[in-house]
Motif scaffolding. Structure first.
Motif, PDB file in Angstrom:
ATOM      1  N   ARG B 169     -39.739 -30.899 -18.168  1.00 21.13           N
ATOM      2  CA  ARG B 169     -40.451 -32.146 -18.430  1.00 21.13           C
ATOM      3  C   ARG B 169     -39.815 -32.847 -19.618  1.00 21.13           C
ATOM      4  NH1 ARG B 169     -46.167 -31.342 -20.054  1.00 21.13           N
ATOM      5  NH2 ARG B 169     -46.532 -33.486 -19.454  1.00 21.13           N
ATOM      6  N   LEU B 171     -41.036 -35.446 -22.445  1.00 25.75           N
ATOM      7  CA  LEU B 171     -42.252 -36.032 -22.993  1.00 25.75           C
ATOM      8  C   LEU B 171     -41.892 -37.017 -24.088  1.00 25.75           C
ATOM      9  CD1 LEU B 171     -44.044 -32.629 -23.561  1.00 25.75           C
ATOM     10  CD2 LEU B 171     -44.436 -34.149 -21.650  1.00 25.75           C
ATOM     11  N   ASN B 172     -42.887 -37.744 -24.502  1.00 23.83           N
ATOM     12  CA  ASN B 172     -42.707 -38.613 -25.660  1.00 23.83           C
ATOM     13  C   ASN B 172     -43.760 -38.246 -26.671  1.00 23.83           C
ATOM     14  OD1 ASN B 172     -43.551 -41.261 -27.187  1.00 23.83           O
ATOM     15  ND2 ASN B 172     -41.404 -41.438 -26.611  1.00 23.83           N
ATOM     16  N   PHE B 173     -43.306 -37.924 -27.854  1.00 21.22           N
ATOM     17  CA  PHE B 173     -44.268 -37.605 -28.893  1.00 21.22           C
ATOM     18  C   PHE B 173     -43.970 -38.469 -30.106  1.00 21.22           C
ATOM     19  CE2 PHE B 173     -45.207 -35.214 -32.788  1.00 21.22           C
ATOM     20  CZ  PHE B 173     -46.596 -35.268 -32.693  1.00 21.22           C
ATOM     21  N   ALA B 174     -44.940 -39.271 -30.490  1.00 20.99           N
ATOM     22  CA  ALA B 174     -44.801 -40.149 -31.649  1.00 20.99           C
ATOM     23  C   ALA B 174     -43.500 -40.949 -31.573  1.00 20.99           C
ATOM     24  CB  ALA B 174     -44.846 -39.330 -32.934  1.00 20.99           C
ATOM     25  N   GLY B 175     -43.161 -41.384 -30.372  1.00 19.74           N
ATOM     26  CA  GLY B 175     -41.989 -42.222 -30.206  1.00 19.74           C
ATOM     27  C   GLY B 175     -40.683 -41.458 -30.097  1.00 19.74           C
TER      28      GLY B 175
END
Lengths: 182, 244
Positions: B169, B171-175
């Protein structure tokens, strides 16, 4: 912002934000991600907003921007201008049709509305935002909001009709005994 | 104003009547009151809008979402208060803990909202194709992760670009882009996350891992010279400690 205040903010807005995200992303896990990301941004940037009355608009605007940002990353944008004009003739059967189908099927129909119309339509229905509030939240002109609401409603009615057509009818979910509700 | 123009404007009229006093609607409302066909159309339109709005408000968010939001931000806040250097590490750990909840929400449980929601979920999940990508780089990393007694990978073993194309996967975390692969060891399932360093207030590399334990699962996060890492599992903190 205190933990208690943040909890109150989450309690007040996470459900409508999820519904908004679900209509946009058409995918439950992605909608959950969008809501979490929105509150994370609030916790890191938005808590500077002193007027909590503005928090709701801020959260919806931020979620929508995050959605658009992710969509641009996926290069799945669509052209607004190429969309056909909508018809605008609700008939009496439309109301009955909505009454007959369950909320998940209504959400599914909303998710089938073209993307440019979906966001204003969702804010109109779920949050009962005025056309001015929708324009502010989505950062589009008032006339554009009215146009998208009109055309979006037309598409939604069409989606309801399709949902009830024999080929795509949604069957009741089986109960614990495997029987379908009548 | 023509009938069509009136219909256009009235399409933005909220079914509750909250717009009754707004000047933008006054002419169209007068017209609807005077013209029986337009009035009938308007009544149907409002009834339809009210019915749709009522149904949509019945859609419930998945269980666990509220707790995931609160847990993630609380962990991030508490870590931030300990010093600016730990923000990203703590955030990544929080993201890992949140991901467990998100992954659990993806499990094929029966939604209260019925068959349509389940069908929609299945179609979307299938179409979005997040399950593939078990290519060679991801496979090699997973094999390394699943080797009993092996330590967690370091920068030399990570090719971020290749993993982006082949990881489980993205993902995007805090940009920031975060890649995830899933692996099992000693009968427990773990989720390994890697993110490029360079996030704001990134922690100093080489420090000890930060641990987070929540009801939804446990996670550890750490850094080296190039990447931030996290590993998360529902198997508990002790199982995670054994990996490090």
């Amino acid at each position: 912002m205190t933990n208690e205040a943040f909890t109150q903010l989450v309690d007040a807005h996470y459900a409508p934000l999820y519904r908004f995200a679900l209509s946009l992303s058409r995918n439950g896990p992605d909608a959950g991600d969008l809501v979490q990301q929105t509150f994370f941004i609030w916790a890191t940037k938005g808590h500077g907003i002193r007027e909590l009355s503005k928090a709701k608009a801020w959260l919806f605007t931020t979620l929508y921007r995050e959605y658009l940002r992710g969509r641009r990353r996926d290069s799945r944008s669509s052209s607004f201008e190429d969309l056909p004009p909508g018809e605008n003739e609700p008939v009496a059967e439309d109301v009955d049709r909505v009454s007959r189908i369950d909320s998940a099927a209504v959400m599914s129909a909303l998710q089938n509305v073209d993307e440019p119309f979906r966001a204003p339509l969702t804010l109109f229905y779920l949050e009962e935002m005025s056309y001015q509030e929708i324009a502010d939240a989505l950062d589009v002109p008032i006339g554009t909001v009215m146009s998208r609401l009109s055309r979006g409603k037309s598409q939604l009615r069409t989606a309801f009709v399709r949902a009830e057509s024999p080929g795509t009818k949604v069957l009741p979910f089986p109960n614990a005994k495997g029987e379908r509700a009548s | 104003m023509t009938i069509q123009e009136a219909r256009f404007i009235l399409s933005a009229y909220r079914p509750s009547g909250a717009d009754a006093a707004l000047p933008a609607f006054s002419d169209a409302l007068r017209m609807a009151a005077a013209d029986p066909s337009l009035g009938a159309w308007f009544a149907r339109s409002r009834a339809h809008d009210a019915a749709v709005a009522g149904k949509l408000r019945q859609v419930e968010p998945p269980s666990g979402l509220r707790e995931a939001i609160l847990a993630g931000v609380r962990v991030s806040d508490s870590q931030r208060s300990r010093g600016p250097g730990r923000t990203w590490i703590a955030g990544l750990a929080a993201a890992a803990a949140l991901a467990i909840v998100v992954i659990s929400m993806k499990a094929p449980t029966r939604p209260a909202s019925g068959a349509a929601a389940l069908a929609e979920f299945a179609i979307n999940d299938m179409a979005n194709g997040r399950h593939g990508g078990r290519g060679e780089p991801a496979g090699a990393l997973i094999a390394e992760l699943e080797t009993r007694g092996a330590r967690m990978p370091s920068a030399e073993q990570i090719d971020f670009e290749k993993l982006r194309d082949t990881g489980c996967r993205a993902l995007n975390f805090a940009g920031h882009d975060v890649l995830e692969v899933c692996f099992s060891r000693d009968g427990a399932v773990f989720h390994f996350y890697v993110a490029r360093r360079g996030a704001p207030a990134g922690g100093a590399p080489g420090g000890g891992p930060s641990f987070v334990a929540e009801a939804a699962g446990a996670a550890a996060a750490w850094s080296d010279s190039r990447f931030d890492y996290a590993v998360a599992s529902t198997a508990g903190l002790e199982a995670i400690r054994k990996l490090l």
